[in-house]
Design a protein around this motif. Structure first.
Motif, mmCIF file in Angstrom:
data_model
loop_
_atom_site.group_PDB
_atom_site.id
_atom_site.type_symbol
_atom_site.label_atom_id
_atom_site.label_comp_id
_atom_site.label_asym_id
_atom_site.label_seq_id
_atom_site.Cartn_x
_atom_site.Cartn_y
_atom_site.Cartn_z
ATOM 1 N N CYS A 83 32.895 42.613 46.567
ATOM 2 C CA CYS A 83 34.254 43.041 46.536
ATOM 3 C C CYS A 83 34.270 44.356 46.230
ATOM 4 O O CYS A 83 33.738 44.889 45.109
ATOM 5 C CB CYS A 83 34.816 42.139 45.486
ATOM 6 S SG CYS A 83 36.612 42.721 45.161
ATOM 7 N N CYS B 5 39.150 36.779 45.899
ATOM 8 C CA CYS B 5 38.055 37.157 45.108
ATOM 9 C C CYS B 5 37.959 36.364 43.880
ATOM 10 O O CYS B 5 38.959 36.352 43.100
ATOM 11 C CB CYS B 5 37.967 38.777 45.030
ATOM 12 S SG CYS B 5 36.749 39.378 43.690
ATOM 13 N N GLY C 242 36.705 37.208 41.296
ATOM 14 C CA GLY C 242 36.506 38.204 40.362
ATOM 15 C C GLY C 242 37.588 38.949 39.890
ATOM 16 O O GLY C 242 38.157 38.832 38.698
ATOM 17 N N CYS C 243 38.534 39.285 40.928
ATOM 18 C CA CYS C 243 39.742 40.050 40.623
ATOM 19 C C CYS C 243 41.070 39.200 41.309
ATOM 20 O O CYS C 243 42.377 39.879 41.226
ATOM 21 C CB CYS C 243 39.537 41.612 41.090
ATOM 22 S SG CYS C 243 39.542 41.458 42.955
ATOM 23 N N CYS D 189 36.250 45.048 42.766
ATOM 24 C CA CYS D 189 35.643 44.903 41.309
ATOM 25 C C CYS D 189 34.263 44.637 41.347
ATOM 26 O O CYS D 189 33.829 44.468 40.204
ATOM 27 C CB CYS D 189 36.546 43.577 40.623
ATOM 28 S SG CYS D 189 35.963 41.973 41.625
HETATM 29 ZN ZN LIG Z 1 37.191 41.427 43.565
#
Ligand SMILES: [Zn+2]
Length: 226
Positions: free
Chosen positions: A193, A216, A218-219, A196
């Motif tokens: 990504c 995503c 993660g973010c 992030c």
């Molecule tokens: Zn991300």
């Protein structure tokens, strides 16, 4: 897709501008708080000086009354020795009175300086308060304008792309709000990504390439292939 990305950038820009302005106003508020505290300190100092001045003036009055009494007493005295002793006492009191007078003068000068400083700071403070008021009004106007633009965005987004389903639009809105700026993130060449840095599974990568805009892990931003 490109138009959605453009609108995403506009929304992020507006959010960042509002945040920067809020930070600016907060910093100015803090600075004015320091100025106000300084002003309070000076005001207290001036009050203290004026109280001390008042005490010294009372002291001077007492010593002057004592001198007047001693002068009266001297008139009743007969022997030269007694009169000399009284003169010595009066002279001592005169020295005392003159010391108090110098202290009074010093205090008055100091009070004058503090008052001058106080007035200077007062005018600086009121000037800055006035300026802050103007900036607050401007920020409120800008915030209202930004809110109007943001309110128009979903409708514009709906017009922009019929290919973007309502579900994706909702996912985009929620991703944008969660991330605080952009709702979209590009799929990096190495399978990360780009926002992030989270490594993306092959499924997510192929989903992004197919234009499915998967979030995503993660973010939470929606992943779009470049
Ligand atoms: Zn991300």
């Amino acid at each position: 897709m490109r138009q959605l990305a453009e609108l995403d950038r506009t929304a992020a820009k507006l959010a960042r501008a509002a945040e920067a302005r809020a930070k600016e106003l907060k910093a100015e508020d803090a600075a004015l708080g320091v100025l106000r505290a300084e002003l309070d300190t000076f005001t207290q100092q001036l009050k203290l000086l004026q109280a001390r001045l008042h005490t010294r003036e009372l002291e001077l009055k007492t010593v002057e009354q004592q001198i007047a009494r001693n002068e009266d007493q001297k008139l009743q005295l007969k022997s030269k020795a007694d009169m000399d002793r009284m003169d010595g006492q009066i002279a001592g009191r005169r020295i005392e009175a003159s010391a108090i007078e110098s202290a009074i003068l010093e205090s008055m000068e100091l009070a004058e300086r503090v008052e001058k400083e106080l007035n200077g700071r007062r005018s600086v403070l009121s000037e800055r308060e006035a300026r802050l008021g103007v900036r607050r009004e401007k920020a409120a106007t800008e915030a209202a304008e930004a809110a109007a633009v943001l309110a128009r965005l979903p409708a514009e987004r709906a017009d922009v792309s019929n290919r973007v389903s309502a579900q994706v639009r909702m996912a985009y809105e929620s991703a944008r709000q969660t991330a605080g700026d952009h709702g979209l993130s590009a799929l990096g060449g190495e399978g990360f990504c780009s926002a992030c840095g989270t490594r993306l599974t092959p499924q997510l990568q192929s989903g992004a390439r197919a234009g499915k805009l998967p979030p995503c892990p993660g973010c939470a931003r929606l992943l779009a292939a470049e």
